[in-house]
Scaffold this active site. Structure first.
Site, PDB file in Angstrom:
ATOM      1  N   SER A  56       0.844  -1.193   0.000  1.00 24.71           N
ATOM      2  CA  SER A  56       0.000   0.000   0.000  1.00 24.71           C
ATOM      3  C   SER A  56       0.885   1.251   0.000  1.00 24.71           C
ATOM      4  CB  SER A  56      -0.960  -0.044   1.186  1.00 24.71           C
ATOM      5  OG  SER A  56      -1.967   0.923   1.071  1.00 24.71           O
ATOM      6  N   ASP A 110      -9.339  -3.024  -6.276  1.00 23.69           N
ATOM      7  CA  ASP A 110      -8.547  -2.069  -5.513  1.00 23.69           C
ATOM      8  C   ASP A 110      -8.567  -0.716  -6.215  1.00 23.69           C
ATOM      9  OD1 ASP A 110      -6.339  -0.653  -4.258  1.00 23.69           O
ATOM     10  OD2 ASP A 110      -5.532  -2.588  -3.641  1.00 23.69           O
ATOM     11  N   HIS A 132      -8.751  -3.806  -1.708  1.00 22.54           N
ATOM     12  CA  HIS A 132      -7.495  -3.388  -1.102  1.00 22.54           C
ATOM     13  C   HIS A 132      -7.258  -4.144   0.203  1.00 22.54           C
ATOM     14  CE1 HIS A 132      -4.073  -0.730  -0.696  1.00 22.54           C
ATOM     15  NE2 HIS A 132      -4.406  -0.481   0.556  1.00 22.54           N
TER      16      HIS A 132
END
Length: 326
Positions: free
Chosen positions: A170, A268, A298
């Site tokens: 991330s 995502d 995500h």
């Protein structure tokens, strides 16, 4: 809900293995008022959390404080060393996620121990400063300090200087990508590989560039993304003057970057920016492995027993192992 936020109703596309957690995972709804509360909530240990040392006992963990970049403060890192190893080992500088505003190095202890156990590599996890208290380029400078420390003390650490990789998930993946660019441009420390797990690469996503219509409904939304980037930049994202040392997608040329692994879920928010970055690397002749997992939102790997999570770890740890050990 605006076009930038994307339409609701993508639940039917979610992989059934990872769908139930969405019923209990609260939306972050990040903002100046909610950020302290979210940080406080995330700092509370889960009562049924597994013991990292029990899961991966043959790894020694050491907390260290290393010199910061130039005149920056010292940086806390967690040093994971496999107890059974053949020196010198490969090394991974790992960078945790959290949208640039959340998280600590401690969050990823299980993952770092797993990587050290399954690849035999030394792992150094960076507890970088967070936004908005620290703005760009402070976060990537902390990560560069850790990379340089691993390189400069490789002999003491039992690390092979030619096999130092960077990686993160991330926002950590975004920092790893900008770290690879910074290392390339400074020419001081060679980076042999970058492992980018659903990386946060482009400040324009969800601000000046709409996300694709099936992305970003769950876990990390366009609104969260705008807040994370604004916190890091100190201004609204999507402008013309964003540095590639802050947002890797802004880099003019990817030539000279190291071999790369990128993975992301199809649902995502970062799917298109990650695919676009992988495409640029491929077109530049850089060995690149890209995985897009259908039905995955995500941070889907928070569901450890899901088939898509098992595939994810097979792919990413397998890629690291091949790079480190041939």
């Amino acid at each position: 809900m605006t076009a930038l936020d994307g339409p609701p109703g993508t639940r039917h596309l979610v992989d059934p293995d990872i769908a139930p957690v969405l019923d209990v995972f609260p939306p972050l709804c990040l903002g100046p008022e909610t950020l302290p509360k979210v940080r406080e909530a995330q700092a509370v240990p889960l009562p049924d959390a597994p013991d990292p040392q029990a899961l991966y006992p043959e790894v020694t963990t050491t907390e260290r404080w290393i010199p910061g970049f130039q005149h920056d403060p010292d940086v806390r890192v967690l040093h994971y060393e496999p107890q059974r190893r053949t020196a010198p080992t490969a090394a991974l500088v790992w960078i945790h996620g959290g949208g640039y505003v959340l998280g600590t190095a401690d969050t990823d202890e299980i993952l770092c121990r797993r990587i050290a156990t399954e690849t035999g590599a030394t792992v150094v996890s960076v507890d970088y400063r967070l936004a908005p208290e620290t703005k760009e380029p402070g976060l990537v400078h902390d990560c560069y300090a850790a990379l340089r420390w691993v390189h400069d003390t490789a002999g003491d650490l039992g690390v092979d200087r030619d096999r130092i990789a960077v990686g993160g998930a991330s926002a950590g993946g975004g920092l790893a990508a900008t770290l690879a660019i910074l290392a390339r441009d400074r020419g001081e420390v060679p980076v042999s590989f970058q492992l980018l797990i659903y990386p946060m690469l482009d400040d324009r996503t969800g601000s000046t560039v709409p996300a694709h219509p099936y992305a970003g409904e769950f876990i990390w939304t366009p609104a969260d993304n705008r807040f994370g980037w604004a916190s890091l930049l100190g201004r609204e994202p999507g402008g013309d003057d964003v540095s590639p040392y802050t947002a890797a997608a802004r880099v003019e040329s990817v030539t000279g970057l190291p071999p790369t692994f990128i993975s992301v879920g199809a649902l995502d928010l970062f799917a298109e920016e990650d695919i676009a970055y992988a495409t640029r690397l491929i077109r530049a002749g850089i060995p690149t492995e890209l995985h897009v997992y259908p039905g995955a939102y995500h941070a889907y790997d928070m569901v450890p027993d899901a088939r898509v999570t098992r595939a994810h770890f097979r792919d990413c740890i397998g890629a690291l192992d091949r790079h480190f050990n041939g």
